[in-house]
Write a protein that holds these residues in place. Structure first.
Motif, mmCIF file in Angstrom:
data_model
loop_
_atom_site.group_PDB
_atom_site.id
_atom_site.type_symbol
_atom_site.label_atom_id
_atom_site.label_comp_id
_atom_site.label_asym_id
_atom_site.label_seq_id
_atom_site.Cartn_x
_atom_site.Cartn_y
_atom_site.Cartn_z
ATOM 1 N N ASP A 239 1.039 -1.260 0.112
ATOM 2 C CA ASP A 239 0.159 0.108 0.184
ATOM 3 C C ASP A 239 0.836 1.209 -0.104
ATOM 4 O OD1 ASP A 239 -1.943 -1.420 -0.124
ATOM 5 O OD2 ASP A 239 -2.367 -1.605 2.052
ATOM 6 N N GLY A 240 2.263 1.112 -0.188
ATOM 7 C CA GLY A 240 3.308 2.265 0.111
ATOM 8 C C GLY A 240 3.744 2.587 -1.696
ATOM 9 N N PRO A 241 4.262 3.630 -1.798
ATOM 10 C CA PRO A 241 5.437 3.956 -2.946
ATOM 11 C C PRO A 241 7.148 3.008 -2.638
ATOM 12 C CG PRO A 241 5.087 5.332 -1.998
ATOM 13 C CD PRO A 241 4.020 4.745 -1.402
ATOM 14 N N GLU A 242 7.047 3.305 -1.232
ATOM 15 C CA GLU A 242 8.470 2.913 -1.495
ATOM 16 C C GLU A 242 9.475 1.198 -1.264
ATOM 17 O OE1 GLU A 242 7.919 6.161 1.919
ATOM 18 O OE2 GLU A 242 6.738 4.422 1.112
ATOM 19 N N ILE A 243 10.453 0.663 -1.899
ATOM 20 C CA ILE A 243 10.963 -0.383 -2.384
ATOM 21 C C ILE A 243 11.944 -0.888 -1.430
ATOM 22 C CG2 ILE A 243 10.234 0.166 -4.909
ATOM 23 C CD1 ILE A 243 12.733 0.749 -5.121
ATOM 24 N N TRP A 244 12.539 -1.999 -1.320
ATOM 25 C CA TRP A 244 13.349 -2.336 -0.749
ATOM 26 C C TRP A 244 15.080 -1.935 -0.697
ATOM 27 C CZ3 TRP A 244 12.937 -4.264 3.872
ATOM 28 C CH2 TRP A 244 11.424 -4.737 4.492
ATOM 29 N N ALA A 245 15.038 -0.857 -1.948
ATOM 30 C CA ALA A 245 16.334 -0.611 -2.217
ATOM 31 C C ALA A 245 16.301 0.726 -1.180
ATOM 32 C CB ALA A 245 16.450 0.216 -3.909
ATOM 33 N N GLN A 246 15.981 0.807 -1.526
ATOM 34 C CA GLN A 246 15.535 2.700 -0.033
ATOM 35 C C GLN A 246 16.401 2.121 1.399
ATOM 36 O OE1 GLN A 246 11.759 3.678 -2.323
ATOM 37 N NE2 GLN A 246 12.289 5.823 -0.917
ATOM 38 N N VAL A 247 15.689 1.417 1.618
ATOM 39 C CA VAL A 247 16.534 0.703 2.777
ATOM 40 C C VAL A 247 17.888 0.530 2.569
ATOM 41 C CG1 VAL A 247 16.445 -1.417 4.709
ATOM 42 C CG2 VAL A 247 14.096 -1.018 3.476
ATOM 43 N N VAL A 248 17.344 0.103 1.980
ATOM 44 C CA VAL A 248 19.822 -0.070 0.809
ATOM 45 C C VAL A 248 20.510 0.831 1.964
ATOM 46 C CG1 VAL A 248 21.061 -1.545 0.540
ATOM 47 C CG2 VAL A 248 19.552 -2.485 0.551
ATOM 48 N N TYR A 249 19.278 1.515 0.364
ATOM 49 C CA TYR A 249 20.357 3.289 0.550
ATOM 50 C C TYR A 249 20.482 4.007 1.788
ATOM 51 C CZ TYR A 249 21.881 7.820 -1.992
ATOM 52 O OH TYR A 249 22.331 8.212 -2.324
ATOM 53 N N ALA A 250 19.098 3.570 2.396
ATOM 54 C CA ALA A 250 19.298 4.417 3.880
ATOM 55 C C ALA A 250 20.307 3.905 5.191
ATOM 56 C CB ALA A 250 17.728 3.403 4.138
ATOM 57 N N ARG A 251 20.488 2.287 4.529
ATOM 58 C CA ARG A 251 21.465 1.434 5.372
ATOM 59 C C ARG A 251 23.363 2.378 5.471
ATOM 60 N NH1 ARG A 251 22.256 -4.081 4.600
ATOM 61 N NH2 ARG A 251 23.388 -2.926 2.751
ATOM 62 N N ASP A 252 23.627 2.828 3.866
ATOM 63 C CA ASP A 252 24.542 2.631 3.565
ATOM 64 C C ASP A 252 25.351 4.169 3.046
ATOM 65 O OD1 ASP A 252 24.518 -0.293 3.421
ATOM 66 O OD2 ASP A 252 24.491 -0.837 1.230
ATOM 67 N N HIS A 253 24.211 5.213 2.958
ATOM 68 C CA HIS A 253 24.764 5.904 2.497
ATOM 69 C C HIS A 253 23.726 6.961 3.132
ATOM 70 C CE1 HIS A 253 26.311 4.900 -1.583
ATOM 71 N NE2 HIS A 253 25.378 4.091 -1.212
ATOM 72 N N GLU A 254 22.487 7.183 3.742
ATOM 73 C CA GLU A 254 22.248 7.640 5.435
ATOM 74 C C GLU A 254 22.047 7.964 6.344
ATOM 75 O OE1 GLU A 254 18.567 9.246 1.814
ATOM 76 O OE2 GLU A 254 18.130 8.148 3.111
ATOM 77 N N TRP A 255 23.087 6.963 6.647
ATOM 78 C CA TRP A 255 23.408 6.695 8.277
ATOM 79 C C TRP A 255 22.018 5.575 8.437
ATOM 80 C CZ3 TRP A 255 24.271 11.627 5.516
ATOM 81 C CH2 TRP A 255 25.558 11.745 5.418
ATOM 82 N N ALA A 256 21.398 5.548 8.634
ATOM 83 C CA ALA A 256 19.977 4.894 9.422
ATOM 84 C C ALA A 256 21.024 3.726 9.862
ATOM 85 C CB ALA A 256 19.096 3.939 8.088
ATOM 86 N N GLU A 257 20.366 3.212 11.163
ATOM 87 C CA GLU A 257 21.392 3.070 12.110
ATOM 88 C C GLU A 257 19.333 1.454 12.891
ATOM 89 O OE1 GLU A 257 23.905 1.757 13.180
ATOM 90 O OE2 GLU A 257 24.816 2.875 12.239
ATOM 91 N N THR A 258 18.645 2.318 13.068
ATOM 92 C CA THR A 258 17.611 1.379 13.549
ATOM 93 C C THR A 258 16.554 1.755 12.800
ATOM 94 O OG1 THR A 258 16.290 3.378 14.265
ATOM 95 C CG2 THR A 258 18.448 2.380 15.586
ATOM 96 N N VAL A 259 15.233 0.664 12.761
ATOM 97 C CA VAL A 259 14.286 0.598 11.959
ATOM 98 C C VAL A 259 13.092 1.650 12.307
ATOM 99 C CG1 VAL A 259 11.865 -0.496 11.555
ATOM 100 C CG2 VAL A 259 14.197 -2.206 12.655
#
Length: 535
Positions: free
Chosen positions: A483-503
C-alpha cells in the motif's frame, strides 16, 4: 502486487562508495582536534555544520539520537512566510521568510520543496472577517513579489469543488494564498549529506556524557555510542550546543549553576487517510493567535497543530489522547465529520518548540533564535524554523566569528563570501527525474509510476543511485508494503548512504511507511534484517 514476505535478503551488503563504518567514524573523531564540534543534528546543528564546513573549518557533528530525530522531524512540514505574523506587524520578518522560502523552492531544494495552495475559510461569527483576510492575503502575496500568484477571495462553491471535505455551513468566503511544503526528515538527511560532502564528520546515536575542559574552557566532549556502548571523545576548539529541548541540560554540564534559558511548547499532529481529494491546504483561524492546518501531505492528510506548555522530559513527548481530540475538534470547524473519522488515523506525533524563557502564554511567545555564550566558552543556540534554517546557520557562523578571542576568526572564510544558494545534494527537476526513471529501464522491466514519482520528490537525481541498486538486484525493486510506494532498495540506500541505524530511522525518517501506518511487525522485522546484513 508485491507482499512484504517477498523481501530480498541477498545482495544487500554495502556497495562501493558507502559511508564509513561507525568504528571508522569514531576513530576519525577521536584522533583529531576539530575547529568546531556541533552537538545536536536537528535544524540548527545541521545548518551550522554545513555552513561551517563550507567556510573551511574542520567540523564534527554528533547527535544522541538520529539526525532530526526529535523536534526537527515533528514540524508541520511547511516552508512558509508566516501569514499570522502579519497581524503582529512583523512585515520585515514575513518578507525575509518569503525570500528564504523561494530560494529553497527554486535554487536550493526544488526536488524537496513543493508549492502548496492554501484556502483560509471565513465563517460567520469567526475570529477574522472576509474583508480583513482578503486584504491580508493580498499583502502576503505582495511581500513575496507576487511570485506565486495574487492572494484573493473565492466563493465557497469554488473551494468545495477542490476540497469536497470542506464544511460549508455558515461559510461566507474563502481566502486564497500560496506557500510551500516539504518532508522535513528528507531535507534534514540531505543537509547532513551536504555537510559531509563539504568535509564534516558526523555520527548519530552518539550521546554526550560529559564535556572536556582545558584551563576552564570547554574543549570537547566525552561520548558513548548508543548502538554498542563504545566510549570515545572528541577534542574541539569551539563547541556549539544545538541540542534543542536539551539545550539547558548541556549548559548545566558546562556550568552547574546555569539558569534555565528556554521554555518548551508541545506541537502535536495527526495523519489521516484521505477520503476525498484535497487540492489545497486548509488554514482555519481558531482564535486571534492560532490557526489549525489540514495539509495534503505524502498522499495523506496532516492535521494540527497544538501549542501548549510542556515541562516533562523531552524524550517522553508524545501526542496524547487529549492532543488528538483537540486536533480533531479544531479540524471540525472547517472539515466534515466523515473525513475526520478516527478509523482514518494512521499516525500521531509531537515535537517541542524551543522558545525563549519568560512569562506569558507560549502561544504568544516570540519564535526567535537565541545564541548565548556560557561560562566555559561553549556557545548555545536555541529556537529556529525550517523556512529560515539556512539563514540561521549563517547567523550563528557570524556569531562564532565575532566572539571575543574566538580561535576560529582567522581560519574561516567570511560568511559573506560563501555561495549563498548552494543547492542540496540531488538537486534536479523532479518531473524530469521521474520521467527518466520510467524510460531508462532495461528491456522488459518497468518501474511503478508511483514509485518513480516518490523517488524523484524525495531524492532528486540521487534516485538514479537507487535505480542502479534495482538494476543490480531486481528484488530490491519490490515494494516494502503493497500500500506504499517505497521499495527495498531505499532501505539498503538508507543503511549505506544515509546513516540509518535503527528500524525507526528507516521507517519514520528515511521513508514514509510509519506515517502511512504501514510499519507492520512483519515490515519492521524484515527492515531490521536488512539493516543488520552488512556483511
Amino acid at each position: 502486487m508485491t507482499t512484504p514476505q517477498s523481501v530480498p535478503t541477498l545482495g544487500t551488503h554495502p556497495a562501493a562508495g558507502a559511508n564509513p563504518s561507525r568504528a571508522e567514524t569514531r576513530d576519525r573523531l577521536s584522533k583529531a582536534t576539530y575547529d568546531l564540534l556541533v552537538i545536536g543534528g536537528g535544524i540548527l546543528g545541521t545548518s551550522v555544520a554545513w555552513h561551517a564546513a563550507q567556510a573551511g573549518l574542520r567540523v564534527a557533528m554528533v547527535d544522541a539520537g538520529d539526525f532530526a530525530g526529535a523536534t526537527s522531524s515533528a514540524s508541520s512540514k511547511l516552508v512558509h512566510g508566516g501569514l499570522r505574523y502579519l497581524q503582529t506587524g512583523a512585515v520585515k520578518l514575513v518578507a525575509e521568510n518569503h525570500h528564504e522560502r523561494r530560494v529553497l523552492a527554486k535554487d536550493v531544494a526544488p526536488h524537496l520543496v513543493n508549492p502548496l495552495t492554501f484556502y483560509l475559510p471565513v465563517y460567520k461569527g469567526g475570529p477574522v472577517g472576509a474583508a480583513k483576510l482578503g486584504a491580508g492575503v493580498f499583502a502576503y502575496s505582495a511581500l513575496s513579489a507576487f511570485g506565486d500568484g495574487v492572494g484573493k477571495v473565492i466563493t465557497p462553491a469554488r473551494a468545495k469543488a477542490d476540497n469536497p471535505g470542506l464544511r460549508t455551513d455558515n461559510l461566507k468566503a474563502v481566502a486564497v494564498y500560496y506557500d510551500h511544503q516539504m518532508n522535513d526528515s528528507r531535507v534534514a538527511v540531505m543537509t547532513v549529506r551536504a555537510a559531509v560532502e563539504s568535509g564534516a564528520v558526523v555520527l548519530n546515536h552518539a550521546e554526550v556524557t560529559g564535556l572536556r575542559f582545558t584551563h576552564g574552557k570547554v574543549s570537547g566532549a566525552e561520548l558513548k555510542d548508543r548502538t554498542d556502548g563504545t566510549e570515545f571523545g572528541i577534542d574541539a576548539r569551539v563547541v556549539l550546543n544545538a541540542t534543542g529541548p536539551w539545550v539547558d541540560h548541556l549548559r548545566k554540564m558546562e556550568d552547574k549553576a546555569a539558569a534555565p534559558s528556554i521554555r518548551l511548547s508541545k506541537g502535536a499532529h495527526i495523519v489521516m487517510k484521505r477520503k476525498s481529494p484535497w487540492k489545497a491546504a486548509m488554514a482555519t483561524p481558531i482564535d486571534k493567535y492560532r490557526i489549525t492546518f489540514a495539509l495534503p501531505w505524502e498522499d495523506q492528510l496532516l492535521l494540527g497543530t497544538t501549542d501548549t506548555q510542556y515541562e516533562g522530559d523531552p524524550a517522553d513527548v508524545s501526542a496524547t489522547e487529549a492532543d488528538i481530540q483537540q486536533i480533531l475538534d479544531e479540524a471540525a470547524f472547517s472539515i466534515q465529520d466523515a473525513d475526520l473519522d478516527r478509523s482514518l488515523m494512521t499516525y500521531a506525533f509531537a515535537g517541542l518548540r524551543v522558545l525563549p524563557g519568560g512569562p506569558g502564554d507560549v502561544a504568544q511567545a516570540k519564535r526567535e533564535t537565541v545564541v548565548t555564550e556560557g561560562k566555559g566558552g561553549m556557545l548555545s543556540v536555541a529556537g529556529g524554523k525550517w523556512t529560515t534554517y539556512r539563514h540561521i546557520g549563517r547567523t550563528v557562523m557570524n556569531k562564532l566569528a565575532k566572539v571575543p578571542g574566538s580561535p576560529l576568526t582567522e581560519d574561516m572564510e567570511p560568511v559573506s563570501s560563501l555561495v549563498r544558494r548552494t543547492p542540496l545534494p540531488g538537486v534536479a527537476n523532479p518531473n524530469a527525474v521521474a520521467h527518466r526513471l520510467l524510460v531508462d529501464r532495461e528491456p522488459g522491466s518497468r518501474m511503478d509510476p508511483l514509485t518513480a514519482r516518490h523517488l524523484a520528490t524525495h531524492y532528486g537525481s540521487l534516485s538514479f543511485d537507487i535505480a542502479r541498486l534495482v538494476n543490480e538486484n531486481p528484488e530490491l525493486g519490490e515494494r516494502i508494503h503493497p500500500d506504499g510506494p517505497e521499495i527495498w532498495a531505499q532501505v539498503v540506500y538508507a543503511r549505506d548512504h544515509e546513516w540509518a541505524e535503527t528500524v525507526d530511522d528507516v521507517l519514520r525518517r528515511r521513508t514514509t511507511l510509519t506515517i502511512r501506518g504501514l510499519d507492520t511487525e512483519d515490515v519492521r522485522a524484515r527492515v531490521k534484517d536488512v539493516l543488520h546484513d552488512k556483511g
